[in-house]
Scaffold this motif. Structure first.
Motif, PDB file in Angstrom:
ATOM      1  N   HIS A 135       0.844  -1.193   0.000  1.00  0.00           N
ATOM      2  CA  HIS A 135       0.000   0.000   0.000  1.00  0.00           C
ATOM      3  C   HIS A 135       0.877   1.240   0.000  1.00  0.00           C
ATOM      4  N   LEU A 136       0.633   2.143  -0.926  1.00  0.00           N
ATOM      5  CA  LEU A 136       1.305   3.431  -0.970  1.00  0.00           C
ATOM      6  C   LEU A 136       0.283   4.531  -0.714  1.00  0.00           C
ATOM      7  N   GLY A 137       0.670   5.493   0.107  1.00  0.00           N
ATOM      8  CA  GLY A 137      -0.186   6.636   0.369  1.00  0.00           C
ATOM      9  C   GLY A 137       0.606   7.917   0.239  1.00  0.00           C
ATOM     10  N   TRP A 138      -0.092   9.025   0.079  1.00  0.00           N
ATOM     11  CA  TRP A 138       0.531  10.341  -0.023  1.00  0.00           C
ATOM     12  C   TRP A 138       0.017  11.158   1.154  1.00  0.00           C
ATOM     13  N   VAL A 139       0.905  11.467   2.107  1.00  0.00           N
ATOM     14  CA  VAL A 139       0.474  12.050   3.369  1.00  0.00           C
ATOM     15  C   VAL A 139       1.100  13.424   3.561  1.00  0.00           C
ATOM     16  N   TYR A 146       4.468  17.240   1.557  1.00  0.00           N
ATOM     17  CA  TYR A 146       3.913  15.884   1.501  1.00  0.00           C
ATOM     18  C   TYR A 146       5.051  14.885   1.285  1.00  0.00           C
ATOM     19  N   ARG A 147       4.752  13.627   1.533  1.00  0.00           N
ATOM     20  CA  ARG A 147       5.706  12.549   1.291  1.00  0.00           C
ATOM     21  C   ARG A 147       4.951  11.254   1.063  1.00  0.00           C
ATOM     22  N   GLY A 148       5.666  10.297   0.504  1.00  0.00           N
ATOM     23  CA  GLY A 148       5.082   8.980   0.321  1.00  0.00           C
ATOM     24  C   GLY A 148       5.181   8.151   1.591  1.00  0.00           C
ATOM     25  N   GLN A 149       4.255   7.214   1.726  1.00  0.00           N
ATOM     26  CA  GLN A 149       4.265   6.287   2.859  1.00  0.00           C
ATOM     27  C   GLN A 149       3.927   4.893   2.345  1.00  0.00           C
ATOM     28  N   MET A 150       4.715   3.923   2.733  1.00  0.00           N
ATOM     29  CA  MET A 150       4.526   2.547   2.272  1.00  0.00           C
ATOM     30  C   MET A 150       4.163   1.653   3.446  1.00  0.00           C
ATOM     31  N   ALA A 151       3.115   0.867   3.272  1.00  0.00           N
ATOM     32  CA  ALA A 151       2.714  -0.104   4.288  1.00  0.00           C
ATOM     33  C   ALA A 151       2.675  -1.495   3.646  1.00  0.00           C
ATOM     34  N   VAL A 152       3.059  -2.487   4.426  1.00  0.00           N
ATOM     35  CA  VAL A 152       3.007  -3.882   3.985  1.00  0.00           C
ATOM     36  C   VAL A 152       2.035  -4.619   4.891  1.00  0.00           C
ATOM     37  N   LEU A 153       0.991  -5.183   4.301  1.00  0.00           N
ATOM     38  CA  LEU A 153      -0.019  -5.942   5.042  1.00  0.00           C
ATOM     39  C   LEU A 153       0.097  -7.403   4.643  1.00  0.00           C
ATOM     40  N   VAL A 154      -0.028  -8.303   5.603  1.00  0.00           N
ATOM     41  CA  VAL A 154       0.208  -9.711   5.305  1.00  0.00           C
ATOM     42  C   VAL A 154      -0.854 -10.610   5.928  1.00  0.00           C
TER      43      VAL A 154
END
Length: 349
Positions: A135-139, A146-154
């Motif tokens: 998951h990539l978000g723009w926060v 602003y900056r990018g944010q990366m989440a890994v869900l499993v």
């Protein structure tokens, strides 16, 4: 820079309603400073990216090559272990508006797009070990930045999947994620021409003779290195050290110091500790932290000067095994230190 899981879970991302039964494994702040409309630039890197590991070098490239070879030999990546075979695709859960959202192709990446919005992107992967979501978000990062944010869900595949995830966790923190962050930073610098807040240049050196005596004092050390970041960010030495080791280094740093080297770090925060390290000395412009094990004694000196932040690492080998362990892990430390300083400056900014 690894950030708290709540940086992902507390935001109103649409992925929450899709992957509600997945575990949030990691959340990372990406080195991609920009404006409110730069999310398209961030996601465009995924559409042209090669297979993971192709753009890395050294140990990281070797680890990826070993993973792909194991997957081939053991059948982890077979079609019958993937989406719509072992597990249903999350696209079956999408509401109508997300089902109609764009789905960019991801080049050679082993992920399948789920949806892309103005500030959010999600893709999934499934194999014999895990069903995962990238998951990539723009926060917003404050003051209109602003900056990018990366989440890994499993969702691990049973006991085997959980054992596999636990086994590769140290490798992810020590090699895979740092390489990803460096690649993102290089891409962002190319794509934006270097615009955005600069954190300055880092200079480094190894050896006792390269560390000024005022920074090592009377300490008996067998190893020393020094890294200095030129930056206009200002902070007290305590604040800088806490940002560096508590906010930025986080769990990854704890694993290196505590688990690999056996340093005895305080399990809970105290007034005279920073990330488990004892505060040994303080000065007007510096702070010295100390930790010991049966094999090693380490001191970290954080010095804040006019226009710079310096990190000095001093190590003493109390046993032969300590010398061997640090010779194996010091290269990781020296590669991580410049990024640690830059991330600290970003956080303080």
């Amino acid at each position: 820079m690894k950030v708290a899981l709540t940086e992902h879970t507390s935001r109103p991302w649409r992925i929450h309603e899709i992957a509600h039964d997945f575990e949030v494994e990691d959340v990372w702040a990406l080195p991609t400073p920009g404006g409110p409309d730069d999310f398209e630039l961030l996601t465009s890197e995924l559409t042209t990216g090669g297979r993971p590991g192709d753009d890395t070098a050294g140990v990281t490239r070797l680890l990826w090559a070993a993973r792909w070879k194991l997957g081939e030999v053991l059948g982890w990546d077979r079609d019958d272990a993937g989406l719509r075979a072992r597990v249903p695709t999350l696209r079956d859960r999408l509401p109508d508006d997300l089902r109609e959202a764009p789905r960019p192709e991801l080049g050679e990446l082993p992920f399948s797009s789920l949806y892309k919005l103005d500030d959010e992107f999600a893709a999934e992967l499934a194999n014999a070990t895990v069903h995962a979501v990238l998951h990539l978000g723009w926060v917003e990062d404050g003051n209109g930045r602003y900056r990018g944010q990366m989440a890994v869900l499993v969702k691990p595949n049973g006991l085997f999947g959980r054992l596999y995830m636990a086994a590769i966790k140290p490798l992810r923190y020590l090699f895979i994620y740092p390489a990803m962050m460096r690649n993102y930073e290089r891409y962002w610098q190319r794509a934006t021409g270097g615009r955005g807040p600069s954190t300055g240049t880092v200079t480094g050196a190894v050896g006792l003779d390269r560390v000024p005596e005022s920074m090592r004092g009377p300490l008996d050390a067998d190893y020393a290195d020094i890294f200095t970041l030129a930056t206009d960010v200002t902070a007290t030495p305590d604040h800088c050290a806490r940002t560096m080791f508590e906010d930025v280094a986080g769990d990854g740093g704890q694993r290196i110091w505590r688990r690999l080297l056996g340093l005895r770090l305080a399990p809970r925060p105290w007034t005279d500790t920073v990330a488990g390290w004892s505060v040994a000395e303080r000065g007007d412009h510096w702070i010295r932290l100390q930790a010991r094990s049966r094999m090693l004694t380490f001191n970290l000196v954080v010095r804040v000067g006019e226009g710079s932040v310096t990190l000095v690492t001093l190590g003493r080998y109390d046993r032969l095994l300590g010398r061997i362990l640090w010779s194996l892990t010091s290269r990781i430390h020296r590669r991580a230190a410049p990024g640690l300083l830059r991330d600290t400056a970003r956080k303080l900014r």
